[in-house]
Design an enzyme around this catalytic site. Structure first.
Site, short mmCIF file in Angstrom:
data_model
loop_
_atom_site.label_atom_id
_atom_site.label_comp_id
_atom_site.label_asym_id
_atom_site.label_seq_id
_atom_site.Cartn_x
_atom_site.Cartn_y
_atom_site.Cartn_z
N SER A 108 0.85 -1.12 0.04
CA SER A 108 -0.04 0.00 -0.06
C SER A 108 0.91 1.45 -0.03
O SER A 108 1.48 1.34 -0.86
CB SER A 108 -0.96 -0.05 1.18
N ASP A 247 -2.89 6.18 -3.38
CA ASP A 247 -1.80 5.64 -2.94
C ASP A 247 -1.06 4.42 -3.86
O ASP A 247 -1.63 4.29 -4.76
CB ASP A 247 -1.89 5.22 -1.52
N ASP A 249 -1.28 1.28 -3.67
CA ASP A 249 -2.19 0.34 -4.42
C ASP A 249 -3.56 0.81 -4.89
O ASP A 249 -4.32 0.14 -5.16
CB ASP A 249 -2.25 -1.09 -3.47
N ASP A 251 -6.11 2.00 -3.30
CA ASP A 251 -7.45 1.76 -2.76
C ASP A 251 -7.87 3.05 -1.86
O ASP A 251 -9.05 2.78 -1.21
CB ASP A 251 -7.19 0.70 -1.78
#
Length: 448
Positions: A108, A247, A249, A251
């Protein structure tokens, strides 16, 4: 039952240090494959599961992807490779393609030399705690290998990127478009670098992309949702209408208006609740222990239910599902729209914010002009792994004293991070100087 490996967001750590090693990740793939095979054969005797693996842009993703492939194959599980795609893309594609599970290789918002593994169920939701515990138990069983004729096959998923782009666009109202809107998109040199700009462009926006040149070593490095200065500068330099930072990833997100003002996840949740109320009834919304008190007060006045879940999007999701509600979020920018997706999705969240702006004809500042956020001070204190702040007498005494001084006009929250060796100290008060002073008082008592 105590967890050995799974945290609040899968298994995560420094690459090359247990548990993020090739050996462990291969065993993790085998253990997860063994559990999935048991579920699959229970549903349909003789059938074999298929999993989808996606990853972000970290250099270690290649190594960990290969290790997972080997583990799943040894367990007799077929594998499809999506390549670099956002975490929510894996959740969507797993559900859309009727696969047994999805796996994401990502840490992440963390630096490039961290990585992690997290799983999605066939329904596109994060795995239940009970299933994660089953996988942990299976890790204690020595790894073996199915017979050669039962080994899992591995293949690439054609056009995972295109499928996901179309899904994101489908969540934007048909009667609206983004023509006349100039957007800066910061992809954090992460998983959305080749996806997010195209989503907004195909809906008609003029797009300026930054953070879209991943090297394997630069994910989240001075870019993205956790480093908004780059976005603020780009929005001003390009005279854009809005900036969106994802960010690593993709999400979660933050948004910035034309003036460079940053809007938090709490403000975005407030905007979305008001927007939904203009078109349908809203029973309630879910925040977290960190959500600003101003939302709680505002929603109460609006006649809308509000519940605080533990910090972490999985807990926000659980609280929404328990109540049949649709809208939830965290101040960090994880947003949930359960009528759009099963999990937090930065791109889809941005589209919902943009639709609210288009529908209302107002700016972000105008949509939040009627709510005054309580000042919050959050201090992260690095501690040794396993440190228990609840046994620190000095901290507990100072916390009690601060709470007495605040009374009903503020609150204190102390919690351990679920992904890093940090203790988070948050103080909220009507006066920003007071919140800052009191948070520092509490943080100063932390001796590790």
């Amino acid at each position: 039952m105590t967890r050995k490996y799974f945290g609040t967001d899968g298994v995560r750590g420094k690459v090359g240090v247990s548990p993020i090693t090739p050996d462990f990740v291969m065993r993790l793939g085998y253990a997860a494959g063994s559990v999935l095979t048991k579920f699959e054969t229970t549903k349909t005797p003789g059938s074999r599961p298929t999993v989808l693996i996606g990853k972000d842009t970290r250099i270690s993703g290649y190594m960990l992807e290969a290790a997972l492939e080997a583990g799943f194959s040894a367990a007799g599980v077929d594998v499809m490779l999506a390549g670099p795609v956002p975490t929510p893309a894996v959740a969507y594609l797993t559900r859309a393609l009727r696969l047994s599970a999805g796996v994401v290789i990502s840490a992440s918002h963390n630096p490039y030399d961290d990585n992690g593994i997290k799983f999605f169920s066939a329904s596109g939701n994060k795995l239940a705690d009970a299933t994660e515990l089953e996988i942990e138990a299976a890790l204690d069983v020595p790894m073996s290998c199915v017979a050669s004729e039962k080994l899992g096959r591995v293949k690439r998923l054609d056009d995972a990127r295109g499928r996901y782009i179309e899904f994101c666009k489908s969540t934007f109202p048909n009667e609206l478009d983004l023509r006349g809107t100039k957007i800066v998109v910061d992809c954090a040199h992460g998983a959305a670098y080749h996806i997010a700009p195209d989503v907004f462009h195909e809906l008609g926006a003029e797009v300026v992309a930054i953070g879209n040149q991943p090297s394997g070593f630069n994910i989240n490095d001075k870019v993205g949702a956790t480093a908004p200065a780059a976005l603020v500068e780009a929005v001003r330099a390009n005279q854009a209408d809005i900036g969106i930072a994802l960010d690593g990833d993709a999400d979660r997100l933050i948004v910035v208006d034309a003036s460079g003002r940053i809007f938090t996840g709490d403000e975005m949740l407030y905007i979305m609740v008001k927007d939904r109320m203009s078109v349908q009834a809203v029973a309630g919304a879910v925040g977290t222990l960190m959500t600003n008190m101003a939302l709680e007060v505002a929603f109460r006045k609006m006649g809308i239910g509000f519940v605080r879940a533990n910090v972490g999007d999985r807990y926000v999701l659980e609280a929404l599902q328990e109540r049949g509600w649709l809208l939830g979020g965290e101040g960090s920018g994880h947003m949930l729209f359960l009528d759009k997706h099963t999990t937090g999705d930065g791109i889809i969240s941005a589209l919902q914010i943009l639709s609210a702006l288009k529908r209302s004809g107002k700016t972000l500042a105008q949509l939040t002009a009627d709510i005054a956020m309580f000042p919050q001070t959050l201090i992260n204190v690095k501690v040794r792994p396993g440190f228990d702040w609840k046994k620190n007498a000095g901290l507990l005494a100072e916390k009690e004293q601060v709470e007495a001084e605040l009374g009903d006009e503020g609150r204190v929250l102390i919690r351990a991070s679920g992904t890093e060796p940090l203790i988070r100290v948050m103080v909220e008060a009507k006066n920003g100087e007071m919140a800052d002073k009191m948070a520092r008082r509490i943080a100063a008592t932390l001796t590790v």
